[in-house]
Each structure stands twice: as C-alpha cells, then as structure tokens.
Design an enzyme around this catalytic site. Structure first.
Site, short mmCIF file in Angstrom:
data_model
loop_
_atom_site.label_atom_id
_atom_site.label_comp_id
_atom_site.label_asym_id
_atom_site.label_seq_id
_atom_site.Cartn_x
_atom_site.Cartn_y
_atom_site.Cartn_z
N GLU A 125 -1.53 -6.83 9.27
CA GLU A 125 -0.32 -7.20 10.01
C GLU A 125 -0.19 -6.47 11.35
OE1 GLU A 125 3.02 -6.48 7.43
OE2 GLU A 125 1.99 -7.41 5.73
N ASP A 153 -0.75 -8.49 -10.79
CA ASP A 153 -1.62 -8.68 -9.62
C ASP A 153 -2.77 -9.63 -9.92
OD1 ASP A 153 -0.16 -7.01 -8.02
OD2 ASP A 153 -1.81 -5.65 -7.57
N ASN A 185 7.69 -0.94 -8.11
CA ASN A 185 6.25 -0.63 -8.11
C ASN A 185 6.13 0.84 -8.48
OD1 ASN A 185 3.54 -0.29 -7.71
ND2 ASN A 185 3.52 -0.95 -5.58
N LYS A 212 8.49 2.99 -6.02
CA LYS A 212 8.89 2.22 -4.84
C LYS A 212 9.76 1.07 -5.32
CE LYS A 212 6.93 -0.32 -0.90
NZ LYS A 212 5.67 -0.86 -0.32
#
Length: 399
Positions: free
Chosen positions: A335, A147, A8, A15
């Site tokens: 989360e 995406d 990414n 990343k």
C-alpha cells in the site's frame, strides 16, 4: 445496531477494532502490547484522539478486561453489555474449517489449538484470545475467521506436495496458504472498483507486509497461493526464508552447529532470515531501501531478491490462470511503497500492464494506478481484514 470487536491475538499482544454494525463504522481501535509483562502498554485510538497507559497485564484474560474497561472509561461504551459479538482471526484452519465458524462449544477452541501444528507461531495465541473473551463475555456471539479458509478452493494439483501419499493421508501435509482474509477482501474490492462481476475476473493479489503472499484468484476463488504448509513458504519475507531447497536443512544440520534441533530450524527460518538475514540490518523495507540508496551491498541484494521472488510468482500465476485482468497490491509495503510497486511492474510490459507515475506516487493511493489503455489493470487497495471479520460475526449471528 450492534457493537462487534474484531480481534487479532498474538502471543504477547492483542490488536482490536470496535465496529458499529451493520453500518461498518469504526468506533475505536487499539493495541495491547507486552502481555505478560509489568510494563505492558494499552493504546486506544478514537474520534481522532489517542489514549495510552503502561501497566502490568499478566495474561490475555487480563488484557481483554483492560480493553473493555478502557472503552468504558473513555465513554466509547457504557457497559460490557453493549458488546454483542466478537470475531477472532485464526491463522490455520486446516481442512477442518473451510469457512468462518461459531465458537459454540469447547470442541471448536480445542480444534483451533490442535491446528497449532500447522501454525505454531499463531494458533495457540489465537486460542488464548478466544478463551479470554469467552471467560469475560461468555454469552455474546463468538466467531473464528480463518486465514486459510479462502484457499480451500484450490485444486488438488495446486495444494498437493510431491511426497509419498501417506504423508498427505496420515499427516495432512499439503499447501494451506495464509492471509486469505486479506486476499478475499481486496479481490472483492477490486471487482467493485473495476465495475465487473468477480466471477468474470482473473486477479493476482499481492499482500506485502512483514509477511508476504500472493494469490491467483480466478472467478472469485483462490486457485493457487504462495504460502504453503505454513506461512513460512512462498516468497522471501521480512524475516522468513520463503521457499528453498529442502536439502539445505540436512546439509546445515551436518555441517554447522546452528541447526541441531527442529526448534533451531523454525527459529532461523522464521525469525532470522529473509530481508533481515540477507541485509544483516533490518526486516523493515524502509530501512532496507534507505541503506540501498546509501550503497549498502547486502541491503541492495536483499531488496533485489525480494522483488525477484515476487516477479516470478506473478508471472507464474498469470500462466496458471491463462491470463490476468488485474494485479492488486495491499498491506504495509504493497500500500505504501510506490518504488517497490514500480520496480515490480516494470517487468510486465509484455503482459499489457503499466503504472502511471503520478497515480502510483499519490499519497494516500487507492484504486487503479495503471493507464486507461492498460490491458492488465494495476490497483492499490488497503486491506481490511478486521472488517471482514466483523461482517462474518454479523452474518453468523443471524443464522
């Protein structure tokens, strides 16, 4: 066995996550920050350890070389040759890419760059990462994962804007959505947990991080999503406005000194609004909640507005699908923030959804947090976009 890297790439960051495939075992993961600076930071996590160094990294190509050299230095791989595939997250695929694709020509990379019109903050950086890997590892399988791809199943009634037709046909102005890889992953994981075929389920997936989006998933397909032409649309986010009356733009251009150029609009709407703009404090929900508890009025308003927008979209998507079987929370806030989940779900007793406090507040939380009797199940599922990317590399490698 093969070793695949999921990437990414941001404008000044990289990343990554290294997988042993098809075992889907994470061998290492890391982040390179401040690319283009003399004090860039490369961090690698592996086998319960963490290694970090500060050094000059002039561009993405240098960052990729540092990444690979770190893997060798830390004895995670023996040579570059062990890397057999790389998958790149790309935000916008437009109507051109309706699924992941091999980077088998310069034209693919150029198309990713052209589509930066739809994601100016992301696609150019994504393309820089692709080019960097192509330069250093030109012969390995390279894949782009979009995406927007999951949302290409939306019906026209959902993705069209009520503008004159020519802006759709000539300028491709329509809803594209984002976070599709995350919504795809948690929807399929929810089906496994519920032990039901995804083709039989109506799900609302709620991706809540600094960027926030919701998707109505009917029979495994995205039928509507909150983000729009760009990731700026939809609900209120960390620093983004989400949806607002378009007439606000010319009004502010006429009546303030802040809105004089398109770049001013992009900057303020993308980087200075949302939780940050309302609270005048932070885009971090943890800081917003702490300030709310301390009685900060702006933080309290930001917090309540954030919840309000999500509640409205969940209700709308339940109506769009004529029912819902489960609501799934994911990403950083989704989360980890039990209180936000509780505040949202207390508005859906009428829908037959509930939350069991003990399940909701358990850390870490995974799976169903609603009661056994709930007509609409509520789940928390950590997203894993990197794994989806690695799987797509393996799938396309064998085609």
């Amino acid at each position: 066995m093969s070793k695949t890297i999921s990437i990414n790439a941001g404008s000044s960051s990289l990343k990554w996550q290294l997988y042993l495939m098809p075992e889907e075992k994470v061998l290492a993961k890391g982040l390179i920050e401040r690319i283009g600076k003399d004090d860039a930071i490369s961090t690698v996590k592996f086998n319960g350890q963490e290694a970090s160094e500060t050094l000059a990294i002039k561009d993405h190509t240098a960052a990729v070389k540092i990444l690979l050299d770190d893997l060798i230095h830390l004895d995670i791989i023996k040579s570059y040759d062990e890397i057999t595939g790389v998958g790149h997250r790309v935000v916008a695929g437009g109507t051109y890419f309706n699924e992941s694709a091999l980077v088998d020509s310069e034209e693919v990379i150029k198309k990713v760059e052209e589509l930066a019109l739809l994601a100016p903050l992301h696609n150019k950086a994504n393309a820089a990462g692709i080019r960097a890997f192509k330069k250093i590892l030109p012969d390995i399988t390279s894949v782009v994962v979009f995406d927007t791809a999951f949302h290409t199943t939306m019906p026209e009634v959902a993705y069209r804007y009520p503008l004159p037709n020519k802006y759709f046909t000539e300028n491709q102005v329509r809803k594209y959505g984002a976070h599709g890889t995350s919504h795809y992953y948690v929807a399929h994981e929810a089906a496994k947990i519920l032990e039901k075929p995804i083709e039989k389920l109506k799900l609302i997936t709620v991706h809540m991080g600094n960027g926030v989006s919701l998707t109505a998933v009917d029979g495994g397909k995205s039928v509507d999503t909150s983000m729009g032409f760009t990731p700026l649309g939809g609900v209120m986010m960390g620093t983004r406005t989400g949806d607002l009356d378009p007439a606000v733009i010319p009004y502010l251009m006429d009546n303030t000194e802040d809105f004089k150029t398109p770049e001013d609009i992009r900057r303020i709407f993308n980087n200075e609004s949302g939780l940050l703009g309302i609270s005048e404090l932070s885009n971090d929900m943890r800081e917003i909640e702490a300030a709310t508890a301390a009685g900060n009025k702006n933080a309290t308003l930001a917090y309540n507005m954030f919840i309000d927008r999500i509640i409205k979209h969940i209700g709308a998507y339940a109506a769009v699908m004529n029912g819902v079987d489960a609501i799934v929370f994911t990403a950083g806030i989704g989360e980890n923030d039990a209180h936000i989940r509780s505040e949202i779900m207390k508005h859906f007793d009428w829908l037959g959804a509930d939350i069991v406090t003990e399940k909701n507040e358990k850390r870490p939380v995974y799976g169903v947090i609603s009661s056994n009797a709930a007509k609409v199940k509520v789940l928390v599922i950590p997203t894993d976009e990197e794994l989806v990317i690695a799987r797509d590399v393996e799938r396309l490698k064998t085609k």
